[in-house]
Write an enzyme that holds these catalytic residues in place. Structure first.
Site, PDB file in Angstrom:
ATOM      1  CB  VAL A  29     -23.745   7.431  -4.084  1.00 14.38           C
ATOM      2  CG1 VAL A  29     -23.887   7.023  -2.644  1.00 14.38           C
ATOM      3  CG2 VAL A  29     -24.417   6.437  -4.990  1.00 14.38           C
TER       4      VAL A  29
ATOM      5  N   GLY B 279      -7.562   2.050   2.115  1.00 11.67           N
ATOM      6  CA  GLY B 279      -7.924   2.560   0.791  1.00 11.67           C
ATOM      7  C   GLY B 279      -8.781   3.812   0.821  1.00 11.67           C
TER       8      GLY B 279
ATOM      9  CG  HIS C 149     -44.781  -4.501  18.100  1.00 12.20           C
ATOM     10  ND1 HIS C 149     -45.035  -3.658  17.037  1.00 12.20           N
ATOM     11  CD2 HIS C 149     -45.392  -3.958  19.182  1.00 12.20           C
ATOM     12  CE1 HIS C 149     -45.781  -2.649  17.473  1.00 12.20           C
ATOM     13  NE2 HIS C 149     -46.011  -2.797  18.766  1.00 12.20           N
TER      14      HIS C 149
ATOM     15  CD  GLU D  43      -2.559   1.668   0.256  1.00 15.13           C
ATOM     16  OE1 GLU D  43      -3.469   0.931  -0.150  1.00 15.13           O
ATOM     17  OE2 GLU D  43      -2.286   2.762  -0.293  1.00 15.13           O
TER      18      GLU D  43
ATOM     19  CB  CYS E 203     -13.546   2.340   1.647  1.00 19.57           C
ATOM     20  SG  CYS E 203     -14.829   1.973   2.837  1.00 19.57           S
TER      21      CYS E 203
HETATM   22  P1  NAI Z   1     -22.328   8.293  -9.741  1.00 12.75           P
HETATM   23  O1  NAI Z   1     -21.992   7.561 -10.976  1.00 12.75           O
HETATM   24  O2  NAI Z   1     -23.120   7.656  -8.667  1.00 12.75           O
HETATM   25  O3  NAI Z   1     -23.118   9.651 -10.140  1.00 12.75           O
HETATM   26  C1  NAI Z   1     -22.552  10.612 -10.997  1.00 12.75           C
HETATM   27  C2  NAI Z   1     -23.654  11.509 -11.538  1.00 12.75           C
HETATM   28  O4  NAI Z   1     -23.052  12.588 -12.244  1.00 12.75           O
HETATM   29  C3  NAI Z   1     -24.569  10.791 -12.529  1.00 12.75           C
HETATM   30  O5  NAI Z   1     -25.893  10.960 -12.123  1.00 12.75           O
HETATM   31  C4  NAI Z   1     -24.256  11.490 -13.859  1.00 12.75           C
HETATM   32  O6  NAI Z   1     -25.374  11.540 -14.719  1.00 12.75           O
HETATM   33  C5  NAI Z   1     -23.825  12.878 -13.401  1.00 12.75           C
HETATM   34  N1  NAI Z   1     -22.977  13.618 -14.364  1.00 12.75           N
HETATM   35  C6  NAI Z   1     -21.952  13.125 -15.097  1.00 12.75           C
HETATM   36  N2  NAI Z   1     -21.402  14.111 -15.867  1.00 12.75           N
HETATM   37  C7  NAI Z   1     -22.099  15.248 -15.616  1.00 12.75           C
HETATM   38  C8  NAI Z   1     -22.021  16.605 -16.088  1.00 12.75           C
HETATM   39  N3  NAI Z   1     -21.099  17.005 -16.971  1.00 12.75           N
HETATM   40  N4  NAI Z   1     -22.902  17.509 -15.624  1.00 12.75           N
HETATM   41  C9  NAI Z   1     -23.851  17.130 -14.722  1.00 12.75           C
HETATM   42  N5  NAI Z   1     -23.972  15.883 -14.232  1.00 12.75           N
HETATM   43  C10 NAI Z   1     -23.107  14.938 -14.663  1.00 12.75           C
HETATM   44  O7  NAI Z   1     -20.923   8.836  -9.209  1.00 12.75           O
HETATM   45  P2  NAI Z   1     -20.439   9.369  -7.793  1.00 12.75           P
HETATM   46  O8  NAI Z   1     -21.573   9.888  -6.980  1.00 12.75           O
HETATM   47  O9  NAI Z   1     -19.315  10.298  -8.127  1.00 12.75           O
HETATM   48  O10 NAI Z   1     -19.899   8.071  -7.075  1.00 12.75           O
HETATM   49  C11 NAI Z   1     -18.800   7.351  -7.628  1.00 12.75           C
HETATM   50  C12 NAI Z   1     -18.813   5.923  -7.201  1.00 12.75           C
HETATM   51  O11 NAI Z   1     -18.603   5.804  -5.815  1.00 12.75           O
HETATM   52  C13 NAI Z   1     -20.124   5.242  -7.516  1.00 12.75           C
HETATM   53  O12 NAI Z   1     -19.862   4.025  -8.147  1.00 12.75           O
HETATM   54  C14 NAI Z   1     -20.758   5.036  -6.185  1.00 12.75           C
HETATM   55  O13 NAI Z   1     -21.544   3.851  -6.158  1.00 12.75           O
HETATM   56  C15 NAI Z   1     -19.561   4.956  -5.245  1.00 12.75           C
HETATM   57  N6  NAI Z   1     -19.941   5.431  -3.926  1.00 12.75           N
HETATM   58  C16 NAI Z   1     -20.786   4.673  -3.174  1.00 12.75           C
HETATM   59  C17 NAI Z   1     -21.217   5.109  -1.955  1.00 12.75           C
HETATM   60  C18 NAI Z   1     -22.174   4.274  -1.183  1.00 12.75           C
HETATM   61  O14 NAI Z   1     -22.320   3.104  -1.504  1.00 12.75           O
HETATM   62  N7  NAI Z   1     -22.868   4.817  -0.192  1.00 12.75           N
HETATM   63  C19 NAI Z   1     -20.781   6.400  -1.391  1.00 12.75           C
HETATM   64  C20 NAI Z   1     -19.938   7.122  -2.277  1.00 12.75           C
HETATM   65  C21 NAI Z   1     -19.533   6.627  -3.480  1.00 12.75           C
END
Ligand code: NAI
Length: 462
Positions: A179, A40, A441, A33, A42
């Site tokens: 997200v 990482g 409950h 690492e 996360c």
């Molecule tokens: P995401 O893929 O969830 O969302 C990105 C959003 O940006 C989409 O809705 C897309 O349409 C929009 N977008 C893209 N280009 C754009 C533009 N030029 N103008 C306006 N909107 C635009 O990506 P995010 O939120 O960055 O997360 C990245 C990764 O991290 C994901 O795979 C997510 O699942 C993961 N993650 C998961 C979490 C959880 O499980 N709680 C928490 C944080 C991240």
């Protein structure tokens, strides 16, 4: 030169779990690492710190909101951002130290530095070369760059900088209603920022069940979120006292601008493979820059495996962990398995949003016959008593066999409630199996049972 059965590159949830499992399988393991701490993205700049800030900001929100109704008079509430950031750092440190302890306990060698695969079976870290019978690439992902937007992690930030702001911005513009945008938008919104989310698509959280999306957007709107949907961000201009975000509305192609003090770029992440030497080795990649694997996490180069965000599938820590364990089992000659049909997804806003399996839209597109069992938290005694009754549980089951095909929850504790349905799906259960299981409950879990009942004879309390 050290010899190992397995060398894991990357100490995130995929890599460290893989290393521990491989050691438990009796193999000699090293985990490399480079960031100076295990865990990482996360643990260091993702899931854990964001959850700490979500928790702290939710406490404030509760104190400012429901406390009075519950008969608690709180006054003089103040936000001390540096202290909140320090609290978040403590949550990180205690967890990273925990992994170091687990490595010692399981006799995994922790090698600090950035790794390069110089040849199949050989990994170089600084001046040292490790001989490895098997190499597992678990190098994760990084924020994807957005054309026209230069990130400085101070005023124009990714999730990393959004976890380190030194004060509450007056105006926060979030690019992307995924997200990250909604979780971190919630944090700073609750602390007092005016949050506007600019999203390319016509809806928030693409991929979620449509009914949940509608409800979710309404709740976030009530919390103060402003949404500009169907808008493609073109660029961010950094002026002396403010930032100017330019976007193009897709419906009429008009160009608009919005001012911000801080801009959060949350438009997705991309696999991180820089410096590994994959080109030279001839490791096959997808056109999205992911490492191609064969379903057993093997790349096209014998002895080199890949797991987590660098391969296909959702970029989720728990998906990476499952792949890490499975790959370690495959390397040990055991059966490694990941059920990609039952990977839960959780958005840690308030209320939480959780899902597993198929959405209604997916089932329709597949031409499946299904039934829907829905139950509102408004009819759940515990949720009402706790003043958190917004939301519902929705279970989708096969119309003929009653087998559970998916579930979508928006409401209190959704991120924990979903796992009952994950277990049911792993066992191939019918909605009736959940409905016939006694649920204590008063609990939020009763809403899951009621939704399962609603797939059959009908819910009792709605
Ligand atoms: P995401 O893929 O969830 O969302 C990105 C959003 O940006 C989409 O809705 C897309 O349409 C929009 N977008 C893209 N280009 C754009 C533009 N030029 N103008 C306006 N909107 C635009 O990506 P995010 O939120 O960055 O997360 C990245 C990764 O991290 C994901 O795979 C997510 O699942 C993961 N993650 C998961 C979490 C959880 O499980 N709680 C928490 C944080 C991240």
């Amino acid at each position: 030169m050290a010899d190992y059965d397995v060398v894991v590159i990357g100490g995130g949830p995929g890599g460290y779990v893989c290393a521990i499992r491989a050691a438990q399988n009796g193999l000699k393991v090293a985990c490399i690492e480079g960031r100076g701490a295990l865990g990482g993205t996360c643990l260091n700049v993702g899931c854990i710190p964001s959850k700490a800030l979500l928790h702290a900001s939710e406490m404030l929100h509760e104190a400012e909101g429901n406390f009075r109704k519950m008969g608690i008079k709180a006054s003089g509430l103040e936000v001390d951002v540096p202290q909140m950031i320090a609290y978040k750092q403590e949550a990180i440190d205690v967890n990273t130290k925990g992994i170091e302890f687990l490595f010692k306990k399981n006799k995994v060698t922790y090698v600090k530095g950035w790794a390069e695969i110089v040849a199949p079976g050989q990994v170089k870290v600084g001046d040292e070369v490790l001989n490895a019978k098997n190499i597992v690439i678990a190098t994760g992902s990084e924020p994807a760059a957005l054309k026209g937007v230069e990130v400085d992690e101070k005023r124009v930030v990714t999730s990393t900088g959004a976890l380190e702001l030194t004060s509450v911005p007056k105006k926060l513009v979030v690019i992307g209603a995924g997200v990250i945008g909604l979780e971190l938008g919630s944090v700073w919104g609750r602390l007092g920022a005016e949050v506007t989310v600019v999203e390319y698509l016509d809806q928030i959280t693409p991929g979620q069940d449509g009914e949940v999306v509608k409800h979710f957007q309404r709740i976030l709107g009530k919390q103060g979120f402003k949404f500009v949907l169907g808008a493609a961000v073109q660029g961010v201009e950094t002026l002396k006292t403010k930032l100017k975000v330019t976007y193009r509305l897709r419906k009429d192609d008009s160009e608009q601008t919005i001012d911000a003090d801080v801009v959060l770029v949350a438009t997705g992440r991309k696999p991180y493979t820089a410096g590994l030497g994959l080109d030279r080795l001839g490791v096959e990649m997808t056109d999205k820059g992911q490492i191609k694997t064969d379903g057993h996490w093997r790349t096209n180069i014998p002895g080199i495996y890949a797991i987590g965000d660098v391969i296909e599938g959702p970029m989720l820590a728990h998906k990476a962990e499952d792949e890490g364990m499975a790959a370690a089992d495959v390397i040990a000659g055991r059966h490694g398995h990941v059920n990609y049909g039952v990977i839960p997804g959780v958005i840690y806003t308030a209320p939480e949003v959780a899902s597993v399996g198929k959405t209604e839209e997916q089932l329709k597109a597949e031409g499946r016959k299904y039934k829907v069992g829905k139950f509102p938290f408004l009819a759940n005694g515990r949720a009402k008593a706790n003043l958190v009754s917004d939301g519902f549980v929705k279970i989708l089951a096969d119309a003929e066999t009653d087998r559970v095909l998916g579930a979508h929850i928006i409401g209190p504790g959704a991120g924990d409630l979903i796992h009952e349905i994950c277990v049911a799906m792993e066992f191939g259960a019918a909605a009736e199996d959940i409905a016939m299981t006694c649920h204590a409950h008063p609990t939020y879990s009763e809403a899951v049972r009621e939704a399962a009942l609603a797939c059959g004879q009908g819910a009792i309390h709605a």
